[in-house]
Design a protein around this motif. Sequence first.
Motif, PDB file in Angstrom:
ATOM      1  N   PRO A  31       0.815  -1.221   0.000  1.00  0.00           N
ATOM      2  CA  PRO A  31       0.000   0.000   0.000  1.00  0.00           C
ATOM      3  C   PRO A  31       0.848   1.270   0.000  1.00  0.00           C
ATOM      4  N   ILE A  32       2.029   1.202   0.597  1.00  0.00           N
ATOM      5  CA  ILE A  32       2.979   2.318   0.538  1.00  0.00           C
ATOM      6  C   ILE A  32       4.365   1.705   0.439  1.00  0.00           C
ATOM      7  N   GLU A  34       7.037   2.039   2.190  1.00  0.00           N
ATOM      8  CA  GLU A  34       7.606   1.555   3.443  1.00  0.00           C
ATOM      9  C   GLU A  34       7.052   0.178   3.801  1.00  0.00           C
ATOM     10  N   ILE A  37       8.368  -2.673   1.582  1.00  0.00           N
ATOM     11  CA  ILE A  37       9.678  -3.168   2.031  1.00  0.00           C
ATOM     12  C   ILE A  37       9.517  -4.020   3.284  1.00  0.00           C
ATOM     13  N   ALA A  38       8.659  -3.583   4.212  1.00  0.00           N
ATOM     14  CA  ALA A  38       8.463  -4.340   5.456  1.00  0.00           C
ATOM     15  C   ALA A  38       7.935  -5.736   5.158  1.00  0.00           C
ATOM     16  N   ASN A  41      10.612  -7.880   3.622  1.00  0.00           N
ATOM     17  CA  ASN A  41      11.565  -8.329   4.646  1.00  0.00           C
ATOM     18  C   ASN A  41      11.012  -9.513   5.420  1.00  0.00           C
ATOM     19  N   LEU A  44      11.107 -12.607   3.358  1.00  0.00           N
ATOM     20  CA  LEU A  44      12.467 -13.160   3.261  1.00  0.00           C
ATOM     21  C   LEU A  44      12.878 -13.857   4.554  1.00  0.00           C
ATOM     22  N   TYR A 134       9.992  -9.363  15.929  1.00  0.00           N
ATOM     23  CA  TYR A 134       9.717  -8.168  15.127  1.00  0.00           C
ATOM     24  C   TYR A 134       8.439  -8.336  14.311  1.00  0.00           C
ATOM     25  N   HIS A 138       5.266  -5.853  14.525  1.00  0.00           N
ATOM     26  CA  HIS A 138       4.775  -5.177  13.327  1.00  0.00           C
ATOM     27  C   HIS A 138       3.297  -5.489  13.090  1.00  0.00           C
ATOM     28  N   GLU A 141       0.967  -4.078  15.990  1.00  0.00           N
ATOM     29  CA  GLU A 141       0.806  -2.617  15.905  1.00  0.00           C
ATOM     30  C   GLU A 141      -0.195  -2.257  14.814  1.00  0.00           C
ATOM     31  N   TRP A 142      -0.092  -2.974  13.696  1.00  0.00           N
ATOM     32  CA  TRP A 142      -1.015  -2.675  12.592  1.00  0.00           C
ATOM     33  C   TRP A 142      -2.449  -3.048  12.943  1.00  0.00           C
TER      34      TRP A 142
ATOM     35  N   MET B  34       5.231   3.625  14.378  1.00  0.00           N
ATOM     36  CA  MET B  34       5.275   3.051  13.037  1.00  0.00           C
ATOM     37  C   MET B  34       6.436   3.638  12.231  1.00  0.00           C
ATOM     38  N   GLU B  37       9.412   1.633  13.042  1.00  0.00           N
ATOM     39  CA  GLU B  37       9.375   0.333  12.373  1.00  0.00           C
ATOM     40  C   GLU B  37       9.678   0.461  10.886  1.00  0.00           C
ATOM     41  N   ASP B  41      12.915  -0.982   8.611  1.00  0.00           N
ATOM     42  CA  ASP B  41      12.832  -1.765   7.381  1.00  0.00           C
ATOM     43  C   ASP B  41      13.465  -1.068   6.191  1.00  0.00           C
ATOM     44  N   VAL B  42      13.301   0.259   6.134  1.00  0.00           N
ATOM     45  CA  VAL B  42      13.783   0.962   4.957  1.00  0.00           C
ATOM     46  C   VAL B  42      15.288   1.253   5.053  1.00  0.00           C
TER      47      VAL B  42
END
Lengths: 250, 95
Positions: A31-32, A34, A37-38, A41, A44, A134, A138, A141-142, B34, B37, B41-42
């Motif tokens: 969606p964005i 950042e 990438i999260a 990650n 992976l 982690y 993540h 929090e979402w 956020m 976080e 990641d970035v």
Amino acid sequence: MKEHLFEYLLRLGDDSLILGHRVSEWCGHGPILEEDIALTNISLDLIGQATSLLKYAGEVEGKGRDEDQLAFLRLEHDYKNCLLVEQLNGDFGMTIMRQFLFDAYRLPLFEALIHSSDSQLAAIAEKSLKETKYHYRHSAEWVIRLGDGTEESHERIQKAVNSLFKYHVDLFFTNHVDDALLKEGIVPEMKAIHNKWMESVKNVFSEATLEIPSNNWEQSGGRLGRHSEHLGLLLAEMQYMQRAYPNMEW
Amino acid sequence: MSKNDWPLWEVFIRSKQGLNHKHVGSLRAADAEMAIENARDVYTRRSEGISIWVIESNNVYASDPSDMDSLFEPSQTKVYRHPTFYVVPDGISHM
């Protein structure tokens, strides 16, 4: 004992592999930037865990299969992942809820597995635990932000809860495999993991103003190789290269 | 993404114990947690750091580029402010 450990490692490894593949489908579609990438990650990390777990599974089995053969050359019913991880990505809320329900299970499981009497499994758990901490942070929090966010985000993530919650019993499936390994001190008692999972879910849901569905629909069978229709399609895509060009490497 | 939703955050990473946090870039996030976080990641996926700071870009007050002449030019003619007029004694290294 060897075949029980092999079976158990397939469950762990296949969970990581199939969820890793699912999450990787977000690559380039996040969606964005950042979050793209999260998610990549996380994917992976999961595929890395699958590599270690399936490699060890192959060694335990002792038939000369390596992690690639286990990942790419088995048939659908030989996969022992839980049903939750093979479910479709849906919208971002669905993906996050699937991840949260899984992370809340994986976290206490790895925390317990670092004390396994099997030193190789304990070592893999220790490495994976750091990543899982982690992932949990993540996704939790979402869940809180989407649940306690706007009217639309709340509605959507509650919908995700309603459609995914029925798969949670599948996570805590146990049979003679677990009983045998528990006696040897290789795996922890699943009941304790289930309790910790329930505690996390309740805490996060209460902060996120989300409701646990009042029905008690359950669906399971993943650990026995009985999957939903989504797994076959996922495998068709994941295994394509290895099937089309046997033994190819890159 | 819609620009009016999430604020912009400036990200600072400390690469080693004892070094300063350095500005590495910026990103969008719903809130500070956020933002940390996302920054992890970035900006730290190749082991770039051991500590992250984020500051909402709104809170950065910056010098005005049009003030450049009055702010920075006067020092250009004051070379004596650089410690370059000393003779460093023999035997002192790393100066």
